[in-house]
Motif scaffolding. Structure first.
Motif, PDB file in Angstrom:
ATOM      1  N   LYS A 138      45.228   3.257  82.444  1.00  0.00           N
ATOM      2  CA  LYS A 138      44.210   4.304  82.555  1.00  0.00           C
ATOM      3  C   LYS A 138      43.385   4.425  81.281  1.00  0.00           C
ATOM      4  O   LYS A 138      42.164   4.506  81.332  1.00  0.00           O
ATOM      5  N   ILE A 139      44.030   4.456  80.133  1.00  0.00           N
ATOM      6  CA  ILE A 139      43.270   4.594  78.885  1.00  0.00           C
ATOM      7  C   ILE A 139      42.296   3.421  78.752  1.00  0.00           C
ATOM      8  O   ILE A 139      41.123   3.602  78.428  1.00  0.00           O
ATOM      9  N   ASN A 140      42.760   2.207  79.041  1.00  0.00           N
ATOM     10  CA  ASN A 140      41.861   1.071  78.954  1.00  0.00           C
ATOM     11  C   ASN A 140      40.774   1.118  79.999  1.00  0.00           C
ATOM     12  O   ASN A 140      39.615   0.830  79.722  1.00  0.00           O
ATOM     13  N   GLY A 141      41.157   1.470  81.220  1.00  0.00           N
ATOM     14  CA  GLY A 141      40.160   1.553  82.289  1.00  0.00           C
ATOM     15  C   GLY A 141      39.074   2.560  81.938  1.00  0.00           C
ATOM     16  O   GLY A 141      37.881   2.295  82.130  1.00  0.00           O
ATOM     17  N   ILE A 142      39.460   3.708  81.410  1.00  0.00           N
ATOM     18  CA  ILE A 142      38.465   4.738  81.063  1.00  0.00           C
ATOM     19  C   ILE A 142      37.596   4.259  79.896  1.00  0.00           C
ATOM     20  O   ILE A 142      36.380   4.425  79.913  1.00  0.00           O
ATOM     21  N   ARG A 143      38.220   3.657  78.886  1.00  0.00           N
ATOM     22  CA  ARG A 143      37.422   3.162  77.763  1.00  0.00           C
ATOM     23  C   ARG A 143      36.417   2.097  78.201  1.00  0.00           C
ATOM     24  O   ARG A 143      35.263   2.085  77.773  1.00  0.00           O
ATOM     25  N   GLU A 144      36.858   1.175  79.069  1.00  0.00           N
ATOM     26  CA  GLU A 144      35.923   0.159  79.565  1.00  0.00           C
ATOM     27  C   GLU A 144      34.789   0.810  80.345  1.00  0.00           C
ATOM     28  O   GLU A 144      33.623   0.428  80.215  1.00  0.00           O
ATOM     29  N   MET A 196      33.666   3.918  79.998  1.00  0.00           N
ATOM     30  CA  MET A 196      32.797   4.597  79.039  1.00  0.00           C
ATOM     31  C   MET A 196      31.872   3.590  78.347  1.00  0.00           C
ATOM     32  O   MET A 196      30.698   3.858  78.114  1.00  0.00           O
ATOM     33  N   GLY A 197      32.415   2.400  78.045  1.00  0.00           N
ATOM     34  CA  GLY A 197      31.632   1.392  77.341  1.00  0.00           C
ATOM     35  C   GLY A 197      30.454   0.865  78.139  1.00  0.00           C
ATOM     36  O   GLY A 197      29.505   0.325  77.579  1.00  0.00           O
ATOM     37  N   ARG A 198      30.530   1.000  79.456  1.00  0.00           N
ATOM     38  CA  ARG A 198      29.433   0.510  80.295  1.00  0.00           C
ATOM     39  C   ARG A 198      28.347   1.564  80.510  1.00  0.00           C
ATOM     40  O   ARG A 198      27.408   1.341  81.245  1.00  0.00           O
ATOM     41  N   GLN A 199      28.494   2.745  79.903  1.00  0.00           N
ATOM     42  CA  GLN A 199      27.574   3.857  80.167  1.00  0.00           C
ATOM     43  C   GLN A 199      26.491   3.962  79.092  1.00  0.00           C
ATOM     44  O   GLN A 199      26.578   3.354  78.035  1.00  0.00           O
ATOM     45  N   ASP A 200      25.512   4.780  79.375  1.00  0.00           N
ATOM     46  CA  ASP A 200      24.445   5.096  78.432  1.00  0.00           C
ATOM     47  C   ASP A 200      25.062   5.641  77.138  1.00  0.00           C
ATOM     48  O   ASP A 200      25.714   6.678  77.148  1.00  0.00           O
ATOM     49  N   PRO A 201      24.849   4.942  76.015  1.00  0.00           N
ATOM     50  CA  PRO A 201      25.492   5.390  74.772  1.00  0.00           C
ATOM     51  C   PRO A 201      24.983   6.751  74.289  1.00  0.00           C
ATOM     52  O   PRO A 201      25.666   7.431  73.529  1.00  0.00           O
ATOM     53  N   ASP A 202      23.799   7.156  74.752  1.00  0.00           N
ATOM     54  CA  ASP A 202      23.253   8.433  74.286  1.00  0.00           C
ATOM     55  C   ASP A 202      23.751   9.620  75.095  1.00  0.00           C
ATOM     56  O   ASP A 202      23.598  10.765  74.675  1.00  0.00           O
TER      57      ASP A 202
END
Lengths: 319, 319, 319, 319, 319, 319
Positions: free
Chosen positions: A285-291, A293-299
């Motif tokens: 889960k932690i990795n899935g959520i981080r990945e 988040m990484g694909r989202q708009d950084p702003d």
């Protein structure tokens, strides 16, 4: 065109582009066959992602030649709707003549050999001979090791790239290393072995030659059942492997998804299996959520809606 | 009889015993009031457990005088059925004149002061000033600290004894200490503060003067809502506490049960809150299962059925 | 362009229209960032609704300047697919220089001042001094009253417009006025106070300056938890507010969603809280369904599928 | 012994009592028939409640003669365990010779004739001729009216006594009278008729000659399906009853339990049916909870655990 | 154009085609009515399938004239997106002047008269007079038989074509014929009658004049409730029909969906009803899956995702 | 006492009986160990059923000597409460010296050898060589056959007696024989093989030497996972067994419980596996209900409440 010559990647394609390049035929769905005039919806992929495509003409001539998973040379034009591009395909032919496989499928950013060495080092820390020997049998099986270093850990949710299975198994083993002696009653050797082997069935649950998808065996059997078969094979090769230890290990694999709803025929019933299930849950889960988040708009402070976990996630800072 | 003189404990009572001793009136349920002849079912407790009792005569005279939670002197005889003993009560009168509270309620086997010092030491490791200051405000609030060191963490499931809240909070904080830097993207300071404060509402969720039970406030408000109020009070006392940090902390408390079904009005939506929820789950469940295993037949491989987790647990060895 | 000069509303836009007007930037989602060529999906809104848009070029130059919730001047062309229009955006710049906020967000059709007076009159009917005084404290808090008269009751489901919170609270209070003395055992004063205050947390759960959306606090805390904080603040300002009454009120707010699944940490456990939950349910659902029916084809007997309630509704006549 | 001569009621029985009196045979369950020595568990009832009993000897001789629902003369002795009394039965014979039925089954405390007159008066307020005529057909059907005035509304949960169906129907109709014009779009005539008729199937769902239990038809058909049959019969008797009105009414009965899980084959799909479901829910639940509270210890703030609603209820005062 | 002259079928339409032909107006949903410029989304159908359409202009003039279910003559052009064609409609007028109904709705590939004769033959094998007589009453009711031979068994899931109800009822009856005497305790006559009549309510649950959709009655009542009414009507016509047999039959219809979640007000409580539910489940599911498989790419081993059953199906061979 | 000399069976025991006989120690649960005075709750069994017992004195001396599953000689007295008898045990010693195993465990009423021959004959009807050969391998494995003829099919729900697995497998195979050619697309050979082998894992899921209970392996692995291992072993022994056929068979075993909730890691995804799941469901449920009905009062129309299926069943006649 030689292997190094793939010119355009999916991630670069823009509406209006004219393409003539090699992709993986990721998906092929025939349109409604009400009359003879069939058409094809396809998906094309490479390591940078997937793009949808459609073939309107001459489907009969084209369809039989190309199977899902093939490398295909595609000529066509990119059109789009609502930010979703699609290729209107003019010609599509099987052509794996000179491709570099590394162009077509996402891969871990870490070094598989180093990860594997680290995992082996962790298996050396196991004190119980039978378990250390068991892992050794796996590590000496070159076919297994090759698959174990290459397989992904999932199609989509977490570690969904080549090397993902190894990355996840290593991360979980390191977590076990941190946590195991926090609680009295935990058998560190068993827990470590379980962490390393819990997902081995995934070497056969997925097909990952040209793109990541479930294999027939994966969909019909589930990696838990496959994993037990792989484990049994190695155990059978060790004379007088303690049967009780074998049972405890099998139970960890059988139960590591935690509940029947998530695919475990039995829930965890030993302290070690309970802990393994939670630690595996954390790492996935932690990795899935981080990945994600990484694909989202950084702003943006918030991610888009995460359907499987039914919520938006907050990426904003804490002060 | 002076305070040291409680002669018999619930754990020792056997059918046939004649008793004349002080207990806590743990429960009092009136029988069906169809006619005037009411009777009372009671439960009597001390630190060794609970025993059921029944009062057949003169209920009207007895009932008004004794309230649940009172110390009561009971005269009667122990009878039994199917291994469940019960006291047929002859007289029961309120009598807290000279009791030693420590006789009546189970308590942690560990030293609360040492545990508290260790927790304080962990709060010193927090680098962010605002969070360290916040914890300091809690530690300087003597009323709070007294309650925090005494409260149980639950009525039944895990750490269900005086000092249980502190024991659980410390264990969780130590787990955070081990795990926090395993994952990039985790804010150790926030996670540590959240671990220490996540259950503070439990100081008011339970009544634990003479026996552990939910307080009215606990049943009507839930410790999550109470915890937010306690946190807000301390935050309000710190000039210019960073509002974003406050929000992140509140979210950790609001969401630490993981899902709405388990009482969190919102699920965890930050990486730190997700991790806190899993670690809290581990500490509660592993301890709950170990305590449950500890109450079982030491010779049996399997426990009795664990109703809340819907399974038998295996205590047998791994080889 | 001065404030009155917004020329075109979302509700009027047709494929082919060329636009140059101010909207609220309702949503902004970056496309897949696989290569440098990012693009943006946006949603633009005003009081008549929302329209999707897409920005293909120069995203880097445009994106940082505009934040969700901003007024933006948009130049572009309306295209469409399947009845869903979208704007192909050429330029988009922040520009709140001369807008009339009333153009951009839907608002109750009723008069907020009159509604508020009626609600105040209902609070006068409460006999218990402490509760009447409590409401009086809210009514004298001008900041609160301003927010309470402006806030929506929801983002989508029911009363999803400015003034919706007040409209819903008043309707519920009037329903209480009709029903309270139908059942013996109901405390009308408590029920009335609970009805008026049950949703006050929504003044902070939503952002409704330029468009209705959840606030960070709303998503991370839930309006139930926020409402308790607002209530506690007012109660703390009243010397010797009866603590039992405070507890009963808090419980009504905590439990008014009826079950944990719907976000209440505890279900209703008093007769008054049970009744409040049902009446709130009636007012939300009946209004939500009526608003949904009102948006449908007036000639059709059946509505479209109502996803949250999982059914079609029948609008046909009864004879 | 003549009809007035029932000497002892269940509510008065105490361990040690010797009894020789008439009861209803409420339940009869044969013990495990592993060998010839069968025994019988029975339950005996009268208007004050139920008591368990057991027959050890001569079951074969006794069993065939007595059927569940019979009046039986019982000789035996009351024993007990943990506050639950049970009769050790020596002889049990069918004997309905001279009983007063009113002694054996709980009954509403209100006057059925007055309640019925009030309900009739409410049906007079309906403006639509067809619906008023329909109700008139029911009121002119003496067999129906007799059953409607006598039937209970449930076996256990709420209004579980003779006259309960009428009491509940009247209360619901009065609630409709208060609420119907609060919302635009509600058809008061339909809603009132639906409220009055929604549970008519219960006249056949229960057997309530000597004790309240489900009838075979009730268990195999459900009162919703029975109610539709009763309604159809009356509608068929009215020439040119508007078919659309008939459909709306049938839908209200079909859907009044709100969801499939609660036995409605279709959920409410009209505004009137949605409101009827909620008001019925209010009347059932509020009454059920009040009845439950009324059976509890008057001195306790909390009730025992209410299993169907999965919570304790708080009866304490609000100040 | 005369009845035989429908020139183009939905299944043949390709992007770019100009059409001028008769279809059924399958669906009509008005676009957002925020301003006067309404538009219409429609669906057009004939026996080969459905196609979406949109009407941008003159909706007010067009909309009132055409009702869902009408035959309409449509002029327009076919456009497409992602393999989904849609008609941009220029004119649409009601025109059922000279259509051949068989062109517009899918129909069983089997011969209804032969199927019906086979079903009648099976009803002759019933030994119990009352049940054979009951079926005979149905078969002599020409209106019923006509509807029974024409009705579909579902809108989408299985046997979703004219004659589907008969085809499913016959298949189920034949299955009963094979299985009934495998288990002692099964009443073949009841089971056979139940199989034949279990779905008769579907003759009114659907409208299938020009396209298959739920009728108002179907959506508001459910075919189970309608079926009971049809059964009761026939039973009432038979003097001295055994009431117990009637109850058993009604129970089979009431319970044949197996659980409340699937629409049965009561679950099966007799051995016969339990078996009928399973056999009905088999016939519906096996047929539904086969029909679904038949609509897929014949070359693919796997079907697309089957949403209602939440899985992919494997069509590959077993060796 | 010699093997034939067991004097009294559980089914005959009555309160007051003095016993001195051999039973199986079915269950042994230690009472709360709060002080040194432990006690034991036990269950004693033989082929006629189970009876509870309690040991008050000298537990320490007795407990270590007797393990669950042992034959034990018990001296004591039968007491009772509410129709539930229990033995107050005076002495209990391990004593399997001269027992007849047939006295202690329920067994099928049918002839295992005849059933097995019939099953073998059915396997001869399979046309595909590989599958017929596979079954032949099982039939030639004497150890397997002995277990397969002896094992129960369940601990409680259906066929819960020695020989039950064979009885259920045969009944299911006969059902397949009736149904297989009713539907086109079904592979009779696969379905028949799947029916015969679907539950083979049960030979190790249960312990049934002296009483039926789950084995450690059964609880920790589940019979589905065990069954796959048994199947793989036999397949491995056949040179060139077609791998696709092997996969289809494995899938049938993996999926035969139908859903993850019921223990299948994957649901049925082939037509054959779907049908096998339903037929298995029919055979288990119909038999389970019939066995349950058979244990009830023959005069009553209704059974007691069947907890797992959550209903009462009706045993009354249909006319």
């Amino acid at each position: 065109m030689d292997a190094a010559m793939k010119k355009r990647f999916v991630g670069e394609l823009k509406p209006g582009d004219v393409i003539d390049d090699v992709f993986v035929l990721y998906e092929k769905v025939m349109g409604q066959k009400r009359d003879g005039a069939a058409y094809l919806n396809v998906a094309l992929s490479d390591k940078t992602g997937r793009i949808r495509g459609v073939i309107w003409e001459n489907v009969d001539r084209i369809a039989p030649g190309c199977t899902v998973g093939d490398y295909v040379r595609v000529q066509g034009v990119v059109s789009e709707y609502k930010g979703v591009s699609q290729v209107v395909v003019k010609t599509i032919v099987r052509d794996g003549s000179c491709v570099d496989p590394a162009d077509f499928i996402p891969v871990t950013r870490r070094n598989p050999d180093q990860m594997f060495e680290r995992l082996k080092a962790l298996s050396e820390t196991i004190k119980k001979d039978s378990l250390r020997l068991l892992l050794d049998r796996f590590w000496r099986d070159e076919t297994f090791v090759a698959a174990f270093k290459t397989a992904p850990a999932a199609k989509q949710m977490h570690h969904a790239y080549l090397g993902g299975l190894l990355e996840h198994s290593l991360s979980l083993a390191l977590l076990v290393d941190r946590v195991a002696d926090h609680y009295a009653g935990i058998d560190r050797d068993l827990l470590m072995t379980g962490a390393i082997l819990h997902d081995i069935g995934k070497v056969r649950e997925f097909e990952y030659r040209t793109r990541i998808d479930y294999s027939d065996e994966g969909r019909l059997m589930n990696h838990i059942v496959i994993g037990i078969a792989l484990l049994d094979e190695k155990i059978a090769s060790i004379p007088e492997f303690p049967p009780q230890t074998a049972l405890m290990l099998r139970h960890m694999i059988v139960s590591h998804h935690g509940t029947r709803e998530f695919g475990s025929p039995e829930p965890p019933k030993t302290l070690d299996a309970v802990l393994l299930n939670y630690l595996d849950e954390i790492d996935s889960k932690i990795n899935g959520i981080r990945e994600f988040m990484g694909r989202q708009d950084p702003d943006a402070d918030w991610t888009e809606y995460h359907r499987p976990m039914e919520r938006f996630f907050y990426k904003g800072k804490s002060e």
